[in-house]
Enzyme design. Structure first.
Site, PDB file in Angstrom:
ATOM      1  N   GLY A   1     -36.953  40.540  23.732  1.00 32.47           N
ATOM      2  CA  GLY A   1     -38.272  39.902  23.816  1.00 32.47           C
ATOM      3  C   GLY A   1     -39.030  40.346  25.050  1.00 32.47           C
ATOM      4  O   GLY A   1     -39.665  39.543  25.740  1.00 32.47           O
ATOM      5  N   ALA A   2     -38.996  41.662  25.315  1.00 27.14           N
ATOM      6  CA  ALA A   2     -39.646  42.185  26.525  1.00 27.14           C
ATOM      7  C   ALA A   2     -41.124  42.494  26.313  1.00 27.14           C
ATOM      8  O   ALA A   2     -41.801  42.920  27.249  1.00 27.14           O
ATOM      9  CB  ALA A   2     -38.907  43.440  27.001  1.00 27.14           C
TER      10      ALA A   2
ATOM     11  N   TYR B   1     -36.612  23.655  16.454  1.00 26.62           N
ATOM     12  CA  TYR B   1     -36.752  24.447  17.697  1.00 26.62           C
ATOM     13  C   TYR B   1     -35.815  23.877  18.766  1.00 26.62           C
ATOM     14  O   TYR B   1     -35.017  24.607  19.368  1.00 26.62           O
ATOM     15  CB  TYR B   1     -38.204  24.462  18.188  1.00 26.62           C
ATOM     16  CG  TYR B   1     -38.324  25.204  19.504  1.00 26.62           C
ATOM     17  CD1 TYR B   1     -38.129  26.580  19.566  1.00 26.62           C
ATOM     18  CD2 TYR B   1     -38.572  24.523  20.703  1.00 26.62           C
ATOM     19  CE1 TYR B   1     -38.183  27.262  20.786  1.00 26.62           C
ATOM     20  CE2 TYR B   1     -38.631  25.193  21.910  1.00 26.62           C
ATOM     21  CZ  TYR B   1     -38.438  26.563  21.945  1.00 26.62           C
ATOM     22  OH  TYR B   1     -38.480  27.232  23.148  1.00 26.62           O
TER      23      TYR B   1
ATOM     24  N   PRO C   1     -36.515  26.253  30.841  1.00 27.54           N
ATOM     25  CA  PRO C   1     -37.865  26.007  31.354  1.00 27.54           C
ATOM     26  C   PRO C   1     -38.589  24.945  30.523  1.00 27.54           C
ATOM     27  O   PRO C   1     -38.354  24.792  29.319  1.00 27.54           O
ATOM     28  CB  PRO C   1     -38.573  27.357  31.177  1.00 27.54           C
ATOM     29  CG  PRO C   1     -37.514  28.332  30.737  1.00 27.54           C
ATOM     30  CD  PRO C   1     -36.423  27.517  30.112  1.00 27.54           C
ATOM     31  N   GLY C   2     -39.484  24.239  31.194  1.00 27.75           N
ATOM     32  CA  GLY C   2     -40.445  23.398  30.483  1.00 27.75           C
ATOM     33  C   GLY C   2     -41.668  24.232  30.141  1.00 27.75           C
ATOM     34  O   GLY C   2     -41.617  25.477  30.129  1.00 27.75           O
TER      35      GLY C   2
ATOM     36  N   THR D   1     -47.613  31.286  28.090  1.00 26.06           N
ATOM     37  CA  THR D   1     -47.342  32.651  27.614  1.00 26.06           C
ATOM     38  C   THR D   1     -47.952  32.735  26.203  1.00 26.06           C
ATOM     39  O   THR D   1     -48.777  31.896  25.847  1.00 26.06           O
ATOM     40  CB  THR D   1     -45.811  32.889  27.513  1.00 26.06           C
ATOM     41  OG1 THR D   1     -45.296  31.941  26.552  1.00 26.06           O
ATOM     42  CG2 THR D   1     -45.095  32.700  28.839  1.00 26.06           C
TER      43      THR D   1
ATOM     44  N   PHE E   1     -46.309  31.895  23.765  1.00 30.27           N
ATOM     45  CA  PHE E   1     -45.454  30.950  23.037  1.00 30.27           C
ATOM     46  C   PHE E   1     -46.244  30.022  22.096  1.00 30.27           C
ATOM     47  O   PHE E   1     -45.910  29.888  20.911  1.00 30.27           O
ATOM     48  CB  PHE E   1     -44.654  30.126  24.063  1.00 30.27           C
ATOM     49  CG  PHE E   1     -43.763  29.075  23.482  1.00 30.27           C
ATOM     50  CD1 PHE E   1     -42.506  29.385  23.004  1.00 30.27           C
ATOM     51  CD2 PHE E   1     -44.187  27.753  23.402  1.00 30.27           C
ATOM     52  CE1 PHE E   1     -41.680  28.402  22.468  1.00 30.27           C
ATOM     53  CE2 PHE E   1     -43.374  26.762  22.878  1.00 30.27           C
ATOM     54  CZ  PHE E   1     -42.106  27.095  22.405  1.00 30.27           C
TER      55      PHE E   1
HETATM   56  P1  NDP Z   1     -43.710  34.845  24.113  1.00 28.79           P
HETATM   57  O1  NDP Z   1     -44.174  34.518  22.741  1.00 28.79           O
HETATM   58  O2  NDP Z   1     -44.710  35.307  25.111  1.00 28.79           O
HETATM   59  O3  NDP Z   1     -42.523  35.891  24.056  1.00 28.79           O
HETATM   60  C1  NDP Z   1     -41.529  35.830  23.074  1.00 28.79           C
HETATM   61  C2  NDP Z   1     -40.834  37.170  22.988  1.00 28.79           C
HETATM   62  O4  NDP Z   1     -39.816  37.083  21.984  1.00 28.79           O
HETATM   63  C3  NDP Z   1     -41.779  38.284  22.579  1.00 28.79           C
HETATM   64  O5  NDP Z   1     -41.517  39.418  23.379  1.00 28.79           O
HETATM   65  C4  NDP Z   1     -41.407  38.561  21.141  1.00 28.79           C
HETATM   66  O6  NDP Z   1     -41.579  39.943  20.874  1.00 28.79           O
HETATM   67  C5  NDP Z   1     -39.929  38.220  21.150  1.00 28.79           C
HETATM   68  N1  NDP Z   1     -39.403  37.948  19.814  1.00 28.79           N
HETATM   69  C6  NDP Z   1     -39.740  36.961  18.950  1.00 28.79           C
HETATM   70  N2  NDP Z   1     -39.050  37.083  17.809  1.00 28.79           N
HETATM   71  C7  NDP Z   1     -38.261  38.179  17.948  1.00 28.79           C
HETATM   72  C8  NDP Z   1     -37.313  38.834  17.126  1.00 28.79           C
HETATM   73  N3  NDP Z   1     -37.020  38.394  15.883  1.00 28.79           N
HETATM   74  N4  NDP Z   1     -36.686  39.941  17.602  1.00 28.79           N
HETATM   75  C9  NDP Z   1     -36.962  40.396  18.827  1.00 28.79           C
HETATM   76  N5  NDP Z   1     -37.843  39.830  19.667  1.00 28.79           N
HETATM   77  C10 NDP Z   1     -38.482  38.729  19.222  1.00 28.79           C
HETATM   78  O7  NDP Z   1     -43.005  33.510  24.637  1.00 28.79           O
HETATM   79  P2  NDP Z   1     -42.158  33.205  25.970  1.00 28.79           P
HETATM   80  O8  NDP Z   1     -42.101  34.358  26.869  1.00 28.79           O
HETATM   81  O9  NDP Z   1     -42.670  31.917  26.474  1.00 28.79           O
HETATM   82  O10 NDP Z   1     -40.733  32.927  25.313  1.00 28.79           O
HETATM   83  C11 NDP Z   1     -39.563  33.580  25.725  1.00 28.79           C
HETATM   84  C12 NDP Z   1     -38.394  32.639  25.509  1.00 28.79           C
HETATM   85  O11 NDP Z   1     -38.574  31.482  26.313  1.00 28.79           O
HETATM   86  C13 NDP Z   1     -38.256  32.118  24.087  1.00 28.79           C
HETATM   87  O12 NDP Z   1     -36.889  32.083  23.763  1.00 28.79           O
HETATM   88  C14 NDP Z   1     -38.815  30.700  24.167  1.00 28.79           C
HETATM   89  O13 NDP Z   1     -38.262  29.867  23.190  1.00 28.79           O
HETATM   90  C15 NDP Z   1     -38.404  30.307  25.551  1.00 28.79           C
HETATM   91  N6  NDP Z   1     -39.131  29.235  26.206  1.00 28.79           N
HETATM   92  C16 NDP Z   1     -40.498  29.269  26.324  1.00 28.79           C
HETATM   93  C17 NDP Z   1     -41.150  28.247  26.982  1.00 28.79           C
HETATM   94  C18 NDP Z   1     -42.627  28.189  27.076  1.00 28.79           C
HETATM   95  O14 NDP Z   1     -43.171  27.080  27.268  1.00 28.79           O
HETATM   96  N7  NDP Z   1     -43.337  29.302  27.014  1.00 28.79           N
HETATM   97  C19 NDP Z   1     -40.411  27.151  27.606  1.00 28.79           C
HETATM   98  C20 NDP Z   1     -38.988  27.221  27.408  1.00 28.79           C
HETATM   99  C21 NDP Z   1     -38.387  28.235  26.755  1.00 28.79           C
HETATM  100  P3  NDP Z   1     -42.070  40.567  19.480  1.00 28.79           P
HETATM  101  O15 NDP Z   1     -43.016  39.602  18.853  1.00 28.79           O
HETATM  102  O16 NDP Z   1     -42.712  41.854  19.910  1.00 28.79           O
HETATM  103  O17 NDP Z   1     -40.808  40.772  18.724  1.00 28.79           O
HETATM  104  C1  8X3 Z   2     -40.793  25.523  25.128  1.00 31.76           C
HETATM  105  C2  8X3 Z   2     -41.173  24.237  25.788  1.00 31.76           C
HETATM  106  O1  8X3 Z   2     -41.795  21.816  25.362  1.00 31.76           O
HETATM  107  O2  8X3 Z   2     -42.839  23.479  23.951  1.00 31.76           O
HETATM  108  O3  8X3 Z   2     -39.443  25.604  24.924  1.00 31.76           O
HETATM  109  O4  8X3 Z   2     -40.530  22.919  23.646  1.00 31.76           O
HETATM  110  S1  8X3 Z   2     -41.593  23.071  24.629  1.00 31.76           S
END
Ligand code: NDP
Ligand code: 8X3
Length: 254
Positions: free
Chosen positions: A10-11, A152, A182-183, A187, A189
């Site tokens: 997920g870079a 989720y 993280p909360g 991004t 997300f």
């Molecule tokens: P983003 O949506 O910005 O990034 C998510 C990344 O995951 C993207 O690079 C996406 O790349 C990749 N991804 C999704 N599905 C796939 C797949 N099937 N195969 C490979 N890569 C995949 O969100 P965040 O950076 O916020 O999220 C990163 C992680 O942090 C996640 O696991 C999320 O659940 C978690 N998280 C996020 C929080 C938030 O509030 N933002 C809080 C807590 C946890 P691509 O689409 O190019 O495949």
């Molecule tokens: C992402 C944070 O509160 O949307 O994991 O579930 S929350």
């Protein structure tokens, strides 16, 4: 070999891209993976003057593809020191009886199976070398329920407990495992959760100073840079603008 080899899932955006930037240091070798290749190419262009970068288009929910990506790593990227299991997503915020079952399945396939596949395929090399670090990105949603968090939160609870169980299996080795929870962080997300509805996504963060991707990347860097005998097990962080609420109580109209 000096420096570290870091495999990031997920870079292409958010935490993963920010982690690529903090780990881009002379001597390091970055393996950057995600489904979308264009953002990975941009990161390659941005970071390859600093350190060695290998990009791989990869869907972590595709077991054969993960196997293929690991098998095809070029020689200098084969000894992975840090696996960052970050790829993941939330889809929808509907109550359980109204959700799209496909969304639940996609979350399970990505957030659970993706972490399983990458870990199972990369861990044996770490154990054989007796060094390495798996950093799993869970969420506050793994421990704290909220309406619409249904599957989720369940997938992230898996990530948290899987991380702890890995520590048990790896006791006696020098392979570390850390779970980061993280909360709310701003991004892509929420845009993904609301299927492209930017307005709805923006409302999640409106009027708050949410965590940023850079905050998470600095945290990942900190846990990885502890002395080798120190294992940070679980680390939960939130924005100053987020906390828990009281229990919800349903009352009949009086
Ligand atoms: P983003 O949506 O910005 O990034 C998510 C990344 O995951 C993207 O690079 C996406 O790349 C990749 N991804 C999704 N599905 C796939 C797949 N099937 N195969 C490979 N890569 C995949 O969100 P965040 O950076 O916020 O999220 C990163 C992680 O942090 C996640 O696991 C999320 O659940 C978690 N998280 C996020 C929080 C938030 O509030 N933002 C809080 C807590 C946890 P691509 O689409 O190019 O495949
Ligand atoms: C992402 C944070 O509160 O949307 O994991 O579930 S929350």
């Amino acid at each position: 070999m000096s420096g570290q080899t870091i495999f990031i899932t997920g870079a292409s955006s958010g935490f993963g891209a920010a982690c690529a930037r903090v780990f881009a240091r002379p001597g390091n070798r970055l393996i950057l993976t995600a489904r979308r290749i264009d953002p990975l190419i941009r990161l390659l262009e941005e970071l390859s003057s600093i350190c060695a970068v290998h990009i791989v288009p990869l869907d972590v929910s595709d077991r054969q593809a993960v196997q293929g990506a690991v098998d095809a790593l070029p020689e200098q990227f084969r000894e992975i020191d840090v696996l960052l299991n970050n790829a993941g997503l939330a889809l929808g915020l509907e109550p359980a009886h109204q959700v799209d079952l496909d969304d639940w399945e996609t979350m399970v396939d990505t957030n659970i199976k993706g972490v399983m596949y990458c870990t199972r395929l990369i861990l044996p090399g770490m154990v054989a070398r007796n060094r390495g670090h798996i950093v799993n990105i869970s969420s506050t949603a793994s421990a704290w329920p909220y309406p619409g968090g249904n599957v989720y939160g369940g997938t992230k609870a898996f990530v948290t407990q899987f991380s702890r169980n890995l520590r048990c299996d790896l006791l006696g080795t020098r392979v570390r495992v850390t779970c980061i929870q993280p909360g709310m962080a701003e991004t892509e997300f929420s845009t993904v959760r609301f299927k492209g509805d930017e307005e709805k996504a923006a409302k999640v963060y409106a009027g708050t100073e949410a965590l940023t991707a850079a905050d998470i990347a600095e945290t990942v860097q900190w846990v990885v840079n502890r002395p080798p005998h120190v294992n940070i097990n679980t680390l939960e962080l939130m924005s100053i603008d987020q906390a828990w609420g009281p229990f919800a109580i349903h009352r009949e109209q009086q």
